[in-house]
Enzyme design. Sequence first.
Site, short mmCIF file in Angstrom:
data_model
loop_
_atom_site.label_atom_id
_atom_site.label_comp_id
_atom_site.label_asym_id
_atom_site.label_seq_id
_atom_site.Cartn_x
_atom_site.Cartn_y
_atom_site.Cartn_z
N HIS A 106 0.82 -1.21 0.00
CA HIS A 106 0.00 0.00 0.00
C HIS A 106 0.86 1.26 0.00
O HIS A 106 0.43 2.31 -0.48
CB HIS A 106 -0.92 0.04 1.22
CG HIS A 106 -1.89 -1.08 1.28
ND1 HIS A 106 -2.91 -1.25 0.37
CD2 HIS A 106 -2.02 -2.11 2.17
CE1 HIS A 106 -3.61 -2.33 0.69
NE2 HIS A 106 -3.09 -2.86 1.77
N HIS A 154 2.63 8.82 0.31
CA HIS A 154 1.50 8.71 -0.61
C HIS A 154 1.88 9.50 -1.87
O HIS A 154 2.31 10.65 -1.77
CB HIS A 154 0.23 9.27 0.02
CG HIS A 154 -0.18 8.57 1.28
ND1 HIS A 154 -1.05 7.50 1.30
CD2 HIS A 154 0.21 8.77 2.57
CE1 HIS A 154 -1.20 7.08 2.54
NE2 HIS A 154 -0.45 7.83 3.34
N HIS A 188 3.73 11.43 5.69
CA HIS A 188 3.09 11.43 7.00
C HIS A 188 4.09 10.97 8.06
O HIS A 188 4.64 9.87 7.96
CB HIS A 188 1.87 10.52 7.02
CG HIS A 188 0.74 11.03 6.18
ND1 HIS A 188 -0.33 10.23 5.80
CD2 HIS A 188 0.51 12.25 5.64
CE1 HIS A 188 -1.16 10.95 5.07
NE2 HIS A 188 -0.68 12.17 4.96
#
Length: 290
Positions: A87, A118, A141
């Site tokens: 992911h 991301h 993050h």
Amino acid sequence: MADLSFIEDAVAFPEKEEDEEEEEEGVEWGYEEGVEWGLVFPDANGEYQSPINLNSREARYDPSLLDVRLSPNYVVCRDCEVTNDGHTIQVILKSKSVLSGGPLPQGQEFELYEVRFHWGRENQRGSEHTVNFKAFPMELHLIHWNSTLFGSIDEAVGKPHGIVIIALFVQIGKEHVGLKAVTEILQDIQYKGKSKTIPCFNPNTLLPDPLLRDYWVYEGSLTIPPCSEGVTWILFRYPLTISQLQIEEFRRLRTHVKGAELVEGCDGILGDNFRPTQPLSDRVIRAAFQ
């Protein structure tokens, strides 16, 4: 879920039944069906979800945010593990780095657990949050948990004042020297489940301004399942810069294990791993700057 890192064993909310917990633990998820997360992860249907669009004109200036300076006491991490979980890319930090001050409860420290990335398949998209509906090619993050109130990040997930996430937008430009330790080994962890230990990683290189005065704050949730709320978001106004070559290393990563048979219509490229922005509802975005 073996690939969910810090939230895989997160303590469930007390009102959940045991069979519901088992159902969440055993379900795979992906970004192509992100709108359906709430069918299995009820917290994803909450009123205060993340990410959001930051409308700079509607943000409320709050000078009290600067009464106590936001203070990241980060230390260099030795032997950090970098993992492709299918992911995202995770950098797990073993050294004890802590964050305090700013909008955080007085006298409480939040320990930095990991850094997550991301990014988009193209430079026009990739960030989870947007600013005035503008997306960036990437968003980082820095995920912290309240080590004053809780004994582990698992205990802190889903609790009030349990999690703090610093979000950093990324634009394309000069090479980011601090991220070279990560981008240089991505070819070695191209496939899901692959990990590599890097000798040194300095999270201080990710902070855009030594004064740390230009940021927004709002209350939201995790942006990946189970999408638990109780997360304080701190988003820095000024983006980091990485080179085109560095972001291309991320775009070569895969969502699957090596040799896996892909389903029809799936190319297995890891990218566009961002959740759509969620309604702001009645939340207030505070700004530490005018």
